[in-house]
Design an enzyme around this catalytic site. Structure first.
Site, PDB file in Angstrom:
ATOM      1  N   ASP A 164       0.854  -1.188   0.000  1.00 58.26           N
ATOM      2  CA  ASP A 164       0.000   0.000   0.000  1.00 58.26           C
ATOM      3  C   ASP A 164       0.893   1.243   0.000  1.00 58.26           C
ATOM      4  O   ASP A 164       2.063   1.184   0.399  1.00 58.26           O
ATOM      5  CB  ASP A 164      -0.878  -0.042   1.256  1.00 58.26           C
ATOM      6  N   ASP A 204      -0.212   5.127   0.897  1.00 58.57           N
ATOM      7  CA  ASP A 204      -0.458   6.139   1.925  1.00 58.57           C
ATOM      8  C   ASP A 204      -0.484   5.516   3.323  1.00 58.57           C
ATOM      9  O   ASP A 204      -1.339   4.694   3.616  1.00 58.57           O
ATOM     10  CB  ASP A 204      -1.763   6.873   1.650  1.00 58.57           C
ATOM     11  N   CYS A 239     -16.897  -0.251  -6.906  1.00 55.77           N
ATOM     12  CA  CYS A 239     -16.298  -0.969  -8.025  1.00 55.77           C
ATOM     13  C   CYS A 239     -15.714  -2.278  -7.509  1.00 55.77           C
ATOM     14  O   CYS A 239     -15.701  -2.530  -6.309  1.00 55.77           O
ATOM     15  CB  CYS A 239     -15.226  -0.117  -8.692  1.00 55.77           C
TER      16      CYS A 239
END
Length: 179
Positions: free
Chosen positions: A14, A16, A91
């Site tokens: 990941d 952030d 999504c």
């Protein structure tokens, strides 16, 4: 231990709160890596492990950055490829859904049970990893502390295999367990 002797096919990391930043959106031109993040990425790459970025970046859909700006940033850091969900609406790729991981598996012929996801958020990073049977490592940077306390109920059905102080400790754990 779930793996040994170099069985790991790829590590998904990941952005952030995991390799830098604050956990909040920061445009790639203003983003700062944590002091040991580049070392961690290079250490993984030195073992021959594929290293992929895995990040939700819905601000792209608001026109605040482009996919290309993020891809360029990840390339400069040494990632083999970046999987970026740019959607703000529901999504199949936005973590905690595993769409980006499934796309990577299809593109690179990966067995996701032989892959690792490193992140700072339980209800996104750890749940996406859990959905595909990947090994889960949390780092105590970014949003980790609130994930482990205040928001633990949102991902109570899973446990990380390891909780590291930061990305470098996570990578040392991976490298130390590769056999």
């Amino acid at each position: 231990m779930r793996y040994a002797n170099g069985d790991i096919q790829a590590v998904f990391i990941d952005r952030d709160g995991t390799i830098g930043g604050t956990g909040h959106f920061i445009h790639p031109r203003d983003f700062q890596l944590y002091p040991n993040a580049q070392e961690a990425i290079q250490l993984l790459k030195g073992t021959g492990t594929k290293v992929f970025a895995l990040t939700n970046q819905h601000r792209i859909s608001r026109g605040q950055a482009t996919v290309q700006e993020f891809e360029q940033q990840f390339q400069e850091y040494g990632f083999d490829q970046a999987y970026i969900c740019s959607h703000e609406e529901e999504c199949s790729c936005r973590k905690p859904k595993p769409g980006m991981l499934l796309q990577a598996a299809a593109q690179h012929g990966l067995d996701l049970t032989k892959c690792i996801v490193i992140g700072d958020v339980g209800e996104t990073d750890m749940l996406a990893a859990h959905a595909v049977g990947a090994i889960k490592i949390m780092v105590r940077t970014g949003w980790c502390e609130s994930s482990l306390t205040k928001f633990r109920d949102k991902w109570a059905e899973t446990e990380p295999e390891y909780i590291a102080a930061d990305i470098l400790e996570a990578v040392h754990w991976i490298v130390g367990n590769k056999g």
